[in-house]
Design a protein around this motif. Sequence first.
Motif, PDB file in Angstrom:
ATOM      1  N   GLU A 100       0.781  -1.219  -0.069  1.00 31.00           N
ATOM      2  CA  GLU A 100       0.140   0.140   0.043  1.00 31.00           C
ATOM      3  C   GLU A 100       0.986   1.223  -0.176  1.00 31.00           C
ATOM      4  N   THR A 101       1.934   1.301   0.983  1.00 32.19           N
ATOM      5  CA  THR A 101       2.812   2.394   0.698  1.00 32.19           C
ATOM      6  C   THR A 101       3.427   2.531  -0.681  1.00 32.19           C
ATOM      7  N   LEU A 102       3.970   1.605  -1.279  1.00 28.54           N
ATOM      8  CA  LEU A 102       4.508   1.555  -2.576  1.00 28.54           C
ATOM      9  C   LEU A 102       3.526   2.291  -3.352  1.00 28.54           C
ATOM     10  N   VAL A 103       2.221   1.974  -3.678  1.00 29.89           N
ATOM     11  CA  VAL A 103       1.264   2.631  -4.543  1.00 29.89           C
ATOM     12  C   VAL A 103       1.147   4.158  -4.260  1.00 29.89           C
ATOM     13  N   ARG A 104       1.091   4.411  -2.999  1.00 28.45           N
ATOM     14  CA  ARG A 104       0.738   5.532  -2.582  1.00 28.45           C
ATOM     15  C   ARG A 104       1.903   6.469  -2.709  1.00 28.45           C
ATOM     16  N   GLU A 105       3.094   6.066  -2.528  1.00 26.52           N
ATOM     17  CA  GLU A 105       4.393   6.785  -2.707  1.00 26.52           C
ATOM     18  C   GLU A 105       4.655   7.224  -4.045  1.00 26.52           C
ATOM     19  N   VAL A 106       4.467   6.224  -4.955  1.00 31.36           N
ATOM     20  CA  VAL A 106       4.913   6.413  -6.335  1.00 31.36           C
ATOM     21  C   VAL A 106       3.548   7.372  -6.990  1.00 31.36           C
ATOM     22  N   ARG A 107       2.504   7.221  -6.569  1.00 31.82           N
ATOM     23  CA  ARG A 107       1.244   8.440  -7.135  1.00 31.82           C
ATOM     24  C   ARG A 107       1.651   9.697  -6.552  1.00 31.82           C
ATOM     25  N   GLU A 108       1.907   9.786  -5.217  1.00 26.28           N
ATOM     26  CA  GLU A 108       2.256  11.052  -4.622  1.00 26.28           C
ATOM     27  C   GLU A 108       3.612  11.876  -5.225  1.00 26.28           C
ATOM     28  N   GLU A 109       4.652  11.194  -5.497  1.00 28.80           N
ATOM     29  CA  GLU A 109       5.920  11.408  -5.592  1.00 28.80           C
ATOM     30  C   GLU A 109       5.864  11.703  -7.197  1.00 28.80           C
ATOM     31  N   VAL A 110       5.207  11.063  -8.128  1.00 29.56           N
ATOM     32  CA  VAL A 110       5.269  11.348  -9.697  1.00 29.56           C
ATOM     33  C   VAL A 110       3.891  11.366 -10.136  1.00 29.56           C
ATOM     34  N   GLY A 111       3.102  10.838  -9.722  1.00 30.18           N
ATOM     35  CA  GLY A 111       1.528  10.946 -10.274  1.00 30.18           C
ATOM     36  C   GLY A 111       1.496   9.789 -11.378  1.00 30.18           C
ATOM     37  N   LEU A 112       2.179   8.677 -10.948  1.00 24.83           N
ATOM     38  CA  LEU A 112       1.933   7.332 -11.729  1.00 24.83           C
ATOM     39  C   LEU A 112       1.211   6.314 -10.940  1.00 24.83           C
ATOM     40  N   ASP A 113       0.447   5.156 -11.717  1.00 25.63           N
ATOM     41  CA  ASP A 113      -0.147   4.364 -11.274  1.00 25.63           C
ATOM     42  C   ASP A 113       0.900   3.119 -11.597  1.00 25.63           C
ATOM     43  N   VAL A 114       0.834   2.102 -10.611  1.00 29.39           N
ATOM     44  CA  VAL A 114       1.552   0.753 -10.865  1.00 29.39           C
ATOM     45  C   VAL A 114       1.088  -0.650 -10.555  1.00 29.39           C
ATOM     46  N   GLY A 115       1.434  -1.418 -11.036  1.00 30.99           N
ATOM     47  CA  GLY A 115       1.001  -2.609 -10.857  1.00 30.99           C
ATOM     48  C   GLY A 115       2.081  -3.771 -11.040  1.00 30.99           C
ATOM     49  N   ASP A 116       1.554  -4.947 -10.699  1.00 33.00           N
ATOM     50  CA  ASP A 116       2.485  -6.156 -10.828  1.00 33.00           C
ATOM     51  C   ASP A 116       3.906  -5.963 -10.013  1.00 33.00           C
ATOM     52  N   LEU A 117       3.422  -5.735  -8.625  1.00 39.40           N
ATOM     53  CA  LEU A 117       4.355  -5.442  -7.463  1.00 39.40           C
ATOM     54  C   LEU A 117       5.153  -6.781  -7.135  1.00 39.40           C
ATOM     55  N   ARG A 118       6.469  -6.751  -7.009  1.00 35.05           N
ATOM     56  CA  ARG A 118       7.269  -7.898  -7.023  1.00 35.05           C
ATOM     57  C   ARG A 118       8.535  -7.822  -5.879  1.00 35.05           C
ATOM     58  N   TYR A 119       8.369  -8.551  -4.794  1.00 40.79           N
ATOM     59  CA  TYR A 119       9.356  -8.005  -3.891  1.00 40.79           C
ATOM     60  C   TYR A 119      10.707  -8.678  -4.231  1.00 40.79           C
TER      61      TYR A 119
END
Length: 270
Positions: A186-205
């Motif tokens: 959840e942090t990853l999705v929020r931070e990317v959206r807040e910092e550069v305005g992009l949406d992301v998916g397919d998260l891999r540790y």
Amino acid sequence: MFRPDSQTPDSSVAALHIVFQRGKLVSNMRSPRPCLLEDSLIEQGGWQVRRRHFMGYWEDQPCFAVEIDETHLLDPMEFQLGTLWQILGRVDESLFSLAGRAAQVLDWERDHQFCGRCGSPMRGHPVERAMICEPCGMTSYPRIAPCIIVLVTRGVEMLLARSASNPRPMYSTLAGFIEAGETPEETLVREVREEVGLDVGDLRYFQAQSWPFPNQLMLGYFAEYAGGDIVCEPNEIADAQWFHPDNLPMIPPPASVAGQLIQQHLKSIS
């Protein structure tokens, strides 16, 4: 090479020390392991030890984190005062990790001399690495600040950003602190959206790294671009761009998890 342990040995003969003064790391410029100082150097210098923590064993030798009195004058021909940044990539990764662990433990004890609940003096726990307040029973353990760090990709391209607080022209992966109640994803999705305005998916540790600047635990991820245009948050990001592997800017060293994320992506597309 390093074996952690919190139980101080009965004998500290031939002990090694990671020494700090005024928050700076003391390095022996004549040694191949500059941040590991032997007993004899401390004794010869007559250094007064203000804080001392047993960390574990380096190649079966007991190893201590030590803070010496700030009034001691160090021989500039033999010793150098510096930061952990100055040994990053210059010493073995496990030794850098040990030096970072030592710095965090000393900083934690310094900042927990008094109870944050009732204000009473605290003392070291007899068994655990903790500070305890006898009047109110509060126990404080070393602080860890969990963070995510993510390389966003779009095919072979990588999203890299330059921090607004970094004067160097270095571009790195995005990162951010995990807030109370959040999962790393959840942090990853929020931070990317807040910092550069992009949406992301397919998260891999990918992997984690202890990052002692000052006390982060970095959780590394890959993520795929899912939509949006780059819009930088000006207080955080000075610039962000998609970079092709053949035209990369200055990037973090391989000793950092950011550098390892980038190198792993380059390896996967080669």
